[in-house]
Scaffold this motif. Structure first.
Motif, PDB file in Angstrom:
ATOM      1  N   THR A  16     -47.548 -87.534  91.709  1.00 13.18           N
ATOM      2  CA  THR A  16     -47.278 -88.702  92.537  1.00 13.18           C
ATOM      3  C   THR A  16     -46.377 -88.269  93.691  1.00 13.18           C
ATOM      4  OG1 THR A  16     -45.278 -89.315  91.310  1.00 13.18           O
ATOM      5  CG2 THR A  16     -47.372 -90.235  90.527  1.00 13.18           C
ATOM      6  N   LEU A  17     -46.428 -89.040  94.773  1.00 11.53           N
ATOM      7  CA  LEU A  17     -45.525 -88.822  95.911  1.00 11.53           C
ATOM      8  C   LEU A  17     -44.827 -90.141  96.216  1.00 11.53           C
ATOM      9  CD1 LEU A  17     -47.817 -86.756  98.353  1.00 11.53           C
ATOM     10  CD2 LEU A  17     -46.031 -85.884  96.837  1.00 11.53           C
ATOM     11  N   ARG A  44     -40.640 -87.301  97.511  1.00 17.48           N
ATOM     12  CA  ARG A  44     -40.408 -86.773  96.167  1.00 17.48           C
ATOM     13  C   ARG A  44     -41.728 -86.589  95.413  1.00 17.48           C
ATOM     14  NH1 ARG A  44     -36.199 -89.481  94.552  1.00 17.48           N
ATOM     15  NH2 ARG A  44     -34.787 -87.794  94.030  1.00 17.48           N
ATOM     16  N   ILE A  45     -41.915 -85.381  94.874  1.00 15.61           N
ATOM     17  CA  ILE A  45     -43.062 -85.112  93.996  1.00 15.61           C
ATOM     18  C   ILE A  45     -42.656 -85.565  92.595  1.00 15.61           C
ATOM     19  CG2 ILE A  45     -44.551 -83.336  93.001  1.00 15.61           C
ATOM     20  CD1 ILE A  45     -43.787 -81.551  95.409  1.00 15.61           C
ATOM     21  N   GLY A  46     -43.509 -86.368  91.969  1.00 16.69           N
ATOM     22  CA  GLY A  46     -43.197 -86.829  90.611  1.00 16.69           C
ATOM     23  C   GLY A  46     -44.344 -86.520  89.665  1.00 16.69           C
ATOM     24  N   ARG A  47     -44.037 -86.335  88.414  1.00 13.53           N
ATOM     25  CA  ARG A  47     -45.033 -86.258  87.337  1.00 13.53           C
ATOM     26  C   ARG A  47     -46.117 -85.211  87.568  1.00 13.53           C
ATOM     27  NH1 ARG A  47     -44.134 -90.531  84.125  1.00 13.53           N
ATOM     28  NH2 ARG A  47     -42.936 -92.231  84.995  1.00 13.53           N
ATOM     29  N   LEU A  48     -45.791 -84.130  88.275  1.00 13.43           N
ATOM     30  CA  LEU A  48     -46.809 -83.097  88.522  1.00 13.43           C
ATOM     31  C   LEU A  48     -47.139 -82.403  87.199  1.00 13.43           C
ATOM     32  CD1 LEU A  48     -47.010 -80.616  91.449  1.00 13.43           C
ATOM     33  CD2 LEU A  48     -47.097 -79.758  89.117  1.00 13.43           C
ATOM     34  N   ALA A  49     -48.403 -82.390  86.832  1.00 12.87           N
ATOM     35  CA  ALA A  49     -48.796 -81.749  85.571  1.00 12.87           C
ATOM     36  C   ALA A  49     -50.278 -81.396  85.583  1.00 12.87           C
ATOM     37  CB  ALA A  49     -48.496 -82.657  84.383  1.00 12.87           C
ATOM     38  N   VAL A  50     -50.611 -80.391  84.785  1.00 10.89           N
ATOM     39  CA  VAL A  50     -52.000 -79.956  84.591  1.00 10.89           C
ATOM     40  C   VAL A  50     -52.322 -80.147  83.109  1.00 10.89           C
ATOM     41  CG1 VAL A  50     -53.532 -77.936  84.636  1.00 10.89           C
ATOM     42  CG2 VAL A  50     -51.876 -78.293  86.484  1.00 10.89           C
ATOM     43  N   GLY A  51     -53.491 -80.689  82.815  1.00 14.11           N
ATOM     44  CA  GLY A  51     -53.908 -80.885  81.424  1.00 14.11           C
ATOM     45  C   GLY A  51     -53.926 -79.555  80.673  1.00 14.11           C
ATOM     46  N   ASP A  70     -37.674 -83.287  91.107  1.00 17.51           N
ATOM     47  CA  ASP A  70     -36.742 -83.181  89.980  1.00 17.51           C
ATOM     48  C   ASP A  70     -37.466 -82.417  88.881  1.00 17.51           C
ATOM     49  OD1 ASP A  70     -34.703 -84.892  91.154  1.00 17.51           O
ATOM     50  OD2 ASP A  70     -36.145 -86.510  90.856  1.00 17.51           O
ATOM     51  N   ALA A  71     -37.124 -81.156  88.692  1.00 19.40           N
ATOM     52  CA  ALA A  71     -37.793 -80.334  87.682  1.00 19.40           C
ATOM     53  C   ALA A  71     -37.338 -80.767  86.293  1.00 19.40           C
ATOM     54  CB  ALA A  71     -37.477 -78.867  87.915  1.00 19.40           C
ATOM     55  N   LYS A  72     -38.304 -80.841  85.353  1.00 19.72           N
ATOM     56  CA  LYS A  72     -37.946 -81.400  84.042  1.00 19.72           C
ATOM     57  C   LYS A  72     -37.202 -80.393  83.169  1.00 19.72           C
ATOM     58  CE  LYS A  72     -42.072 -80.370  81.426  1.00 19.72           C
ATOM     59  NZ  LYS A  72     -42.832 -80.723  80.281  1.00 19.72           N
ATOM     60  N   ASP A  73     -37.365 -79.093  83.442  1.00 21.26           N
ATOM     61  CA  ASP A  73     -36.641 -78.085  82.663  1.00 21.26           C
ATOM     62  C   ASP A  73     -36.568 -76.785  83.481  1.00 21.26           C
ATOM     63  OD1 ASP A  73     -39.185 -76.936  82.477  1.00 21.26           O
ATOM     64  OD2 ASP A  73     -39.566 -77.779  80.494  1.00 21.26           O
ATOM     65  N   THR A 110     -32.855 -80.103  90.838  1.00 15.69           N
ATOM     66  CA  THR A 110     -33.478 -80.808  91.965  1.00 15.69           C
ATOM     67  C   THR A 110     -33.692 -79.810  93.088  1.00 15.69           C
ATOM     68  OG1 THR A 110     -32.386 -82.859  91.329  1.00 15.69           O
ATOM     69  CG2 THR A 110     -33.282 -82.764  93.543  1.00 15.69           C
ATOM     70  N   LEU A 111     -34.951 -79.678  93.505  1.00 15.43           N
ATOM     71  CA  LEU A 111     -35.298 -78.646  94.485  1.00 15.43           C
ATOM     72  C   LEU A 111     -35.953 -79.278  95.703  1.00 15.43           C
ATOM     73  CD1 LEU A 111     -36.185 -77.563  91.374  1.00 15.43           C
ATOM     74  CD2 LEU A 111     -36.269 -75.442  92.651  1.00 15.43           C
ATOM     75  N   PHE A 112     -35.800 -78.594  96.860  1.00 20.92           N
ATOM     76  CA  PHE A 112     -36.414 -79.098  98.082  1.00 20.92           C
ATOM     77  C   PHE A 112     -37.150 -77.970  98.790  1.00 20.92           C
ATOM     78  CE2 PHE A 112     -33.909 -77.385 101.621  1.00 20.92           C
ATOM     79  CZ  PHE A 112     -32.868 -76.799 100.920  1.00 20.92           C
ATOM     80  N   LEU A 113     -38.093 -78.367  99.633  1.00 23.24           N
ATOM     81  CA  LEU A 113     -38.859 -77.409 100.433  1.00 23.24           C
ATOM     82  C   LEU A 113     -38.983 -77.994 101.840  1.00 23.24           C
ATOM     83  CD1 LEU A 113     -40.714 -74.826 100.468  1.00 23.24           C
ATOM     84  CD2 LEU A 113     -42.607 -76.388 100.057  1.00 23.24           C
TER      85      LEU A 113
END
Ligand code: COA
Length: 121
Positions: A15-16, A44-51, A84-87, A108-111
């Motif tokens: 999500t963005l 903000r990038i949120g919930r980025l994930a790959v199955g 916001d990196a989860k770990d 928390t990282l930025f680019l």
């Protein structure tokens, strides 16, 4: 969302959302080139994930660049992508793609989009 064409199975997503970075949280070598605003606009990038079944095939690594392309075409005036990196593993993942930790916020990282856009080209 990334969907496997043959099966319709959801393979990856993110999500963005509009966000801002407090300017004092950015490194001084960056802020000295910025206007003296209290915050800088970000996405903000949120919930980025790959199955699970799709991991390890390069899909996740393509997502930060996909976020950047989407932001560059849709949102004028954005200073940076933010996440916001989860770990610590997720921190390592984002650092591979040029993201940097905010001062005092190791997860928390930025680019900056301007420098990332040059890399994209
Ligand atoms: C992190 C994640 C998105 C990576 O997706 P993926 O499709 O497996 O990643 P890729 O196959 O494109 O790998 C890209 C590169 O990142 C590396 N990588 C993969 N997962 C990593 C992790 N958790 N930490 C650090 N590096 C990682 C790979 O080794 C690969 O490096 P290479 O290009 O040198 O081979 C996936 O493991 C995931 O969904 N994890 C759970 C959710 C998560 O942690 N999201 C992060 C946001 S908080």
């Amino acid at each position: 969302m990334a969907v496997e064409t043959e099966t319709g199975v959801l393979a990856a997503y993110y999500t963005l959302a509009a966000a801002s970075i407090p300017t004092p949280d950015l490194p001084s070598e960056i802020t000295k080139k910025l206007p003296r605003y209290p915050t800088m606009p970000a996405v903000r990038i949120g919930r980025l994930a790959v199955g699970l079944q799709f991991q390890g095939q390069g899909l996740g690594g393509s997502l930060p660049a996909d976020c950047l392309r989407r932001v560059l075409t849709a949102a004028p005036g954005v200073f940076a992508l933010l996440v916001d990196a989860k770990d610590d593993n997720a921190v390592a993942f984002y650092r591979r793609y040029g993201f940097t930790q905010l001062t005092g916020q190791p997860r928390t990282l930025f680019l900056p989009v301007a420098s990332a856009e040059k890399l994209l080209r």
